[in-house]
Structures are given as structure tokens and as C-alpha cells.
Design a protein around this motif. Structure first.
Motif, PDB file in Angstrom:
ATOM      1  N   ALA A 171       4.366   6.252 -22.108  1.00  0.00           N
ATOM      2  CA  ALA A 171       3.188   5.881 -22.899  1.00  0.00           C
ATOM      3  C   ALA A 171       2.083   6.929 -22.828  1.00  0.00           C
ATOM      4  N   GLY A 172       2.295   7.989 -22.056  1.00  0.00           N
ATOM      5  CA  GLY A 172       1.324   9.069 -22.003  1.00  0.00           C
ATOM      6  C   GLY A 172       0.441   9.089 -20.779  1.00  0.00           C
ATOM      7  N   VAL A 173       0.646   8.162 -19.849  1.00  0.00           N
ATOM      8  CA  VAL A 173      -0.139   8.174 -18.616  1.00  0.00           C
ATOM      9  C   VAL A 173       0.361   9.328 -17.744  1.00  0.00           C
ATOM     10  N   GLU A 174      -0.550  10.119 -17.235  1.00  0.00           N
ATOM     11  CA  GLU A 174      -0.179  11.342 -16.516  1.00  0.00           C
ATOM     12  C   GLU A 174       0.152  11.033 -15.056  1.00  0.00           C
ATOM     13  N   LEU A 175       1.307  10.407 -14.860  1.00  0.00           N
ATOM     14  CA  LEU A 175       1.816  10.112 -13.529  1.00  0.00           C
ATOM     15  C   LEU A 175       3.011  11.018 -13.265  1.00  0.00           C
ATOM     16  N   ARG A 176       3.141  11.482 -12.032  1.00  0.00           N
ATOM     17  CA  ARG A 176       4.251  12.368 -11.691  1.00  0.00           C
ATOM     18  C   ARG A 176       4.761  12.058 -10.284  1.00  0.00           C
ATOM     19  N   TRP A 177       6.090  12.071 -10.146  1.00  0.00           N
ATOM     20  CA  TRP A 177       6.711  11.974  -8.824  1.00  0.00           C
ATOM     21  C   TRP A 177       6.472  13.295  -8.115  1.00  0.00           C
ATOM     22  N   ALA A 178       5.873  13.245  -6.919  1.00  0.00           N
ATOM     23  CA  ALA A 178       5.430  14.465  -6.250  1.00  0.00           C
ATOM     24  C   ALA A 178       6.223  14.813  -5.004  1.00  0.00           C
ATOM     25  N   SER A 179       6.927  13.822  -4.423  1.00  0.00           N
ATOM     26  CA  SER A 179       7.642  14.096  -3.172  1.00  0.00           C
ATOM     27  C   SER A 179       8.438  12.874  -2.761  1.00  0.00           C
ATOM     28  N   PRO A 180       9.551  13.084  -2.042  1.00  0.00           N
ATOM     29  CA  PRO A 180      10.173  11.952  -1.346  1.00  0.00           C
ATOM     30  C   PRO A 180       9.346  11.625  -0.112  1.00  0.00           C
ATOM     31  N   LEU A 181       9.649  10.508   0.532  1.00  0.00           N
ATOM     32  CA  LEU A 181       8.985  10.194   1.797  1.00  0.00           C
ATOM     33  C   LEU A 181       9.997   9.876   2.887  1.00  0.00           C
ATOM     34  N   ASN A 182      10.987   9.040   2.575  1.00  0.00           N
ATOM     35  CA  ASN A 182      12.003   8.764   3.588  1.00  0.00           C
ATOM     36  C   ASN A 182      13.384   8.778   2.963  1.00  0.00           C
ATOM     37  N   THR A 183      14.382   8.789   3.809  1.00  0.00           N
ATOM     38  CA  THR A 183      15.763   8.776   3.342  1.00  0.00           C
ATOM     39  C   THR A 183      16.499   7.632   4.025  1.00  0.00           C
ATOM     40  N   ALA A 184      17.539   7.167   3.379  1.00  0.00           N
ATOM     41  CA  ALA A 184      18.285   6.022   3.901  1.00  0.00           C
ATOM     42  C   ALA A 184      18.956   6.373   5.223  1.00  0.00           C
ATOM     43  N   ASN A 185      18.849   5.472   6.176  1.00  0.00           N
ATOM     44  CA  ASN A 185      19.560   5.606   7.443  1.00  0.00           C
ATOM     45  C   ASN A 185      20.982   5.099   7.229  1.00  0.00           C
ATOM     46  N   PRO A 186      22.002   5.938   7.456  1.00  0.00           N
ATOM     47  CA  PRO A 186      23.376   5.496   7.193  1.00  0.00           C
ATOM     48  C   PRO A 186      23.808   4.308   8.043  1.00  0.00           C
ATOM     49  N   GLU A 187      23.087   4.043   9.131  1.00  0.00           N
ATOM     50  CA  GLU A 187      23.419   2.904   9.979  1.00  0.00           C
ATOM     51  C   GLU A 187      22.711   1.625   9.535  1.00  0.00           C
ATOM     52  N   SER A 188      21.813   1.754   8.569  1.00  0.00           N
ATOM     53  CA  SER A 188      21.048   0.595   8.115  1.00  0.00           C
ATOM     54  C   SER A 188      21.854  -0.238   7.123  1.00  0.00           C
ATOM     55  N   MET A 189      21.602  -1.537   7.125  1.00  0.00           N
ATOM     56  CA  MET A 189      22.168  -2.435   6.128  1.00  0.00           C
ATOM     57  C   MET A 189      21.040  -3.003   5.273  1.00  0.00           C
TER      58      MET A 189
END
Length: 379
Positions: A139-157
Motif C-alpha cells: 500500500a506504499g507504507v515505507e516499512l522494511r525488514w532490516a535484520s534477523p534476530l534469532n534462529t530456530a533451535n533444532p532441539e526446540s519443539m
């Protein structure tokens, strides 16, 4: 730590913390430094080692890697939950102060933060990507993905759990056609993590978004709804999924995809579009805080670290009893950005989620200038 706002504490990610009052915050800030030299008491010294160094001497002398010459203010929406931990730790231990940033943390759910971000009332929000975000950008709102923060723990469910009557033990793969006419629930409902995790399987089964009912409710409540039979499938975030492990009435189906762009990330608003040097300072502080304090998956095992984290985030220590905590990459590697294209296409194919018919190009969704500059400066 400056914590403002009164939003609900539930969102994709973790346990509901105790409310942090301004008095609690002021007390917590007594351990944070007022200058660039962090000072800690004996209980936190081991968790706040020396600042990470630039890659080489050339980077150390680069003015672009120096703290801001003029202090800058940033407002960010970050819930008081473990997936948002790096921001709270970096603020609590003075990393943002060292970079010349005056940080205010707003405790808002993503549904509350998104309109404020678009209006420029806050500068960043931390949240997973969603149909609402994509539609706002379209819709034209100037939002941008700027960075990841965390990643999935393979041991997590941390992920989708379903009634065992729909996924009996003798079956190795879940039959998604069994979800037709049934109810799924998450903290965001349609258009969020439910869609881009469950969506590809639904499409393979010949289903559309109209074949299910997707509800949104607070994380603690959705586990209760699954347990009492009100819903058939739920996205169980950490640590709530641990309540379901070993219960023969439920089975784990699937968790987050192993790609940073599909997990919780940092979204920039229009107020950051012309401040790349401020963004770089913000990410330098964040990366150094992760490097110094949150390496690996054992940062909740040390008692001094637990005390520090509980104080910084505003949690009770009991909230830190997590079997598979979130993982944080000190390089904040954005990974495969084409995940945004795939997630959009799933939403388009499911129908009724996005207000457009072709995925928005990745270059119109992301702005990595600040992150890239910070990554060049730091080891």
C-alpha cells in the motif's frame, strides 16, 4: 532500561513475563553505565566481557565504525520475552549508550506496533513477517525488514501441535486433509507463522485458507484451548510446548523453517530510511551484546547470567527454565532472502490473505544498509 507501553505480553515466542513498572526499570538501570565504559557488579561481570573488536586495524580507524558524533534517539517495540532478549541485554548493559543511541523500548504486540511504525511514532518493531506487513508495504507504507534476530533451535519443539486423534502414533507424516473444517490457533492467527509453516502443506493437500478456521489468542490461552479440545491444532511457542511433551493426547507436527527470514526479525519504519549511520550504530550495539553475552544455547545455565537476564528483560527466574532456548547469531546473518518471495507466494496461493497477486520483489521489502555496515565493522 526504558520500558513504555502497556501492550499484551503474548506474541510468537515465549512465556508471559511479570509486568515491569517504571520503578522496577529505574532500579534495573542502576547497574547500567552512564558512559562508554561498562561497569558491572560481581554477579554480572562474567556475563559482560570486553567489547568485541573490529575486524582489523583499518576497520577500527574507519570513522564509519565510530560511535555517533551526535546522540540519536530510537524507539523500538520489543516484548519482554526471551526471543527479544538481545535488545534488552544491549540496553541494560549500556551497549546502545556506547554507540551514542538513546533507546526507548515499547512493550507492544506486533498488531499494536505495526500502525505506530508506519506513522513514524516508533522506529523499529520486532516481529515475524506477516500478511499485514506485506499488505502495508504494497500500500506504499515505507516499512522494511532490516535484520534477523534469532534462529530456530533444532532441539526446540516450538511449533505446530495437533490432537493425537488426528495424528496417531502409527502415522509418520501428518495428513493435512484431516484439518479441513477444523480450527488452528496462534498468537497472530491468519497471515502469520501459521500460514507460511502450514500453508505449503495445505496447498499440497489441495486446500485453501477457506478450508480451516484460524484464530488468534494469547500464547498461554492457546495451549489451554488445545488441551481442553476447543481447537484442533495450535502453534505452541517456547516454553509452552514443554507442557505438551510426553502427553499422549498431542503430537508435534513441525516448527519454524531453518531460515532467519521466516523467524522473528527487526522491521524498520520510515523514520529510519534516511538514517543509515544511526541504523549501523544500532546494529553494532546489538551484535556486540550477542557476541559478549548470548553465544550458544547455554546462556541460561549460569546463575549469574540468569539473574542478569531476568533483571534486564523483567522476567521471573522461573520463566528462564527453558529446555531449548532461542539461538542468537552475533553476525545477524540474514540468510536466504528469497524466503520472503516463497512466503508471499504461499499466502497468494492460499487466497484471501494478500491484497495483491504477485510477490513484492525482495529489494522492495528489505533495507540492509545499517546491518551490512555494522557487519563490516565487527568481527
Amino acid at each position: 532500561m526504558v520500558v513504555a507501553g502497556c501492550g499484551s505480553s503474548e506474541d510468537d515466542g515465549s512465556a508471559s513475563p511479570a509486568t515491569t513498572t517504571s520503578e522496577d526499570t529505574a532500579a534495573a538501570d542502576t547497574t547500567a553505565p552512564d558512559t562508554g565504559d561498562r561497569e558491572t557488579d560481581d554477579t554480572t561481570a562474567s556475563t559482560a566481557p570486553a567489547t568485541s573488536q573490529p575486524v582489523d586495524g583499518e576497520a577500527a580507524d574507519d570513522p564509519a565504525c565510530a560511535p555517533l558524533a551526535e546522540p540519536a534517539s530510537i524507539k523500538i517495540s520489543a516484548l519482554q520475552l526471551l526471543p527479544y532478549l538481545p535488545v534488552h541485554i544491549a540496553e541494560h548493559l549500556g551497549y546502545f549508550d556506547e554507540e551514542g543511541i538513546d533507546l526507548t523500548i515499547e512493550n507492544l504486540r506486533s498488531s499494536e506496533a505495526l500502525p505506530l511504525l508506519g506513522q513514524g511514532d516508533i522506529d523499529y518493531m520486532i516481529a515475524p513477517v506477516s500478511a499485514q506487513l506485506f499488505n502495508a508495504i504494497d500500500a506504499g507504507v515505507e516499512l522494511r525488514w532490516a535484520s534477523p534476530l534469532n534462529t530456530a533451535n533444532p532441539e526446540s519443539m516450538n511449533g505446530l501441535w495437533v490432537k493425537a486423534e488426528l495424528f496417531p502414533p502409527e502415522e509418520d507424516e501428518f495428513d493435512w486433509t484431516k484439518m479441513k473444517g477444523r480450527t488452528m490457533v496462534s498468537s497472530t492467527g491468519h497471515g502469520g507463522v501459521l500460514t507460511y509453516v502450514a500453508g505449503p502443506h495445505m496447498l499440497e493437500a489441495g486446500m485453501s485458507i477457506d478450508d480451516i478456521t484460524a484464530l488468534a489468542m494469547p500464547s498461554a490461552d492457546l495451549i489451554v484451548a488445545l488441551e481442553n479440545g476447543s481447537v484442533d491444532m495450535a502453534w505452541a511457542p517456547s516454553p509452552f510446548w514443554e507442557r505438551l511433551v510426553g502427553n499422549p493426547d498431542f503430537r508435534f507436527v513441525e516448527g519454524f523453517p531453518p531460515e532467519p527470514a521466516s523467524d522473528i526479525g527487526i522491521i524498520a519504519g520510515p523514520s529510519m530510511s534516511d538514517r543509515p549511520e544511526v541504523a549501523a550504530a544500532f546494529f553494532r550495539a546489538l551484535m556486540r551484546a550477542i557476541e559478549d553475552n548470548l553465544q550458544g544455547g547455554d546462556y541460561l545455565e549460569d546463575e549469574a547470567s540468569r539473574q542478569l537476564i531476568a533483571e534486564a528483560v523483567g522476567l521471573e527466574e522461573a520463566d528462564l527454565d527453558v529446555e531449548a532456548p532461542n539461538l542468537f547469531d552475533p553476525r545477524l546473518d540474514p540468510g536466504d532472502l528469497e524466503a520472503f518471495t516463497r512466503n508471499q507466494q504461499v499466502m497468494i496461493d492460499l487466497g484471501s490473505l494478500l491484497e495483491y497477486d504477485e510477490p513484492i520483489p525482495v529489494e522492495d521489502l528489505v533495507d540492509l544498509r545499517g546491518l551490512d555496515a555494522a557487519r563490516e565493522c565487527l568481527s
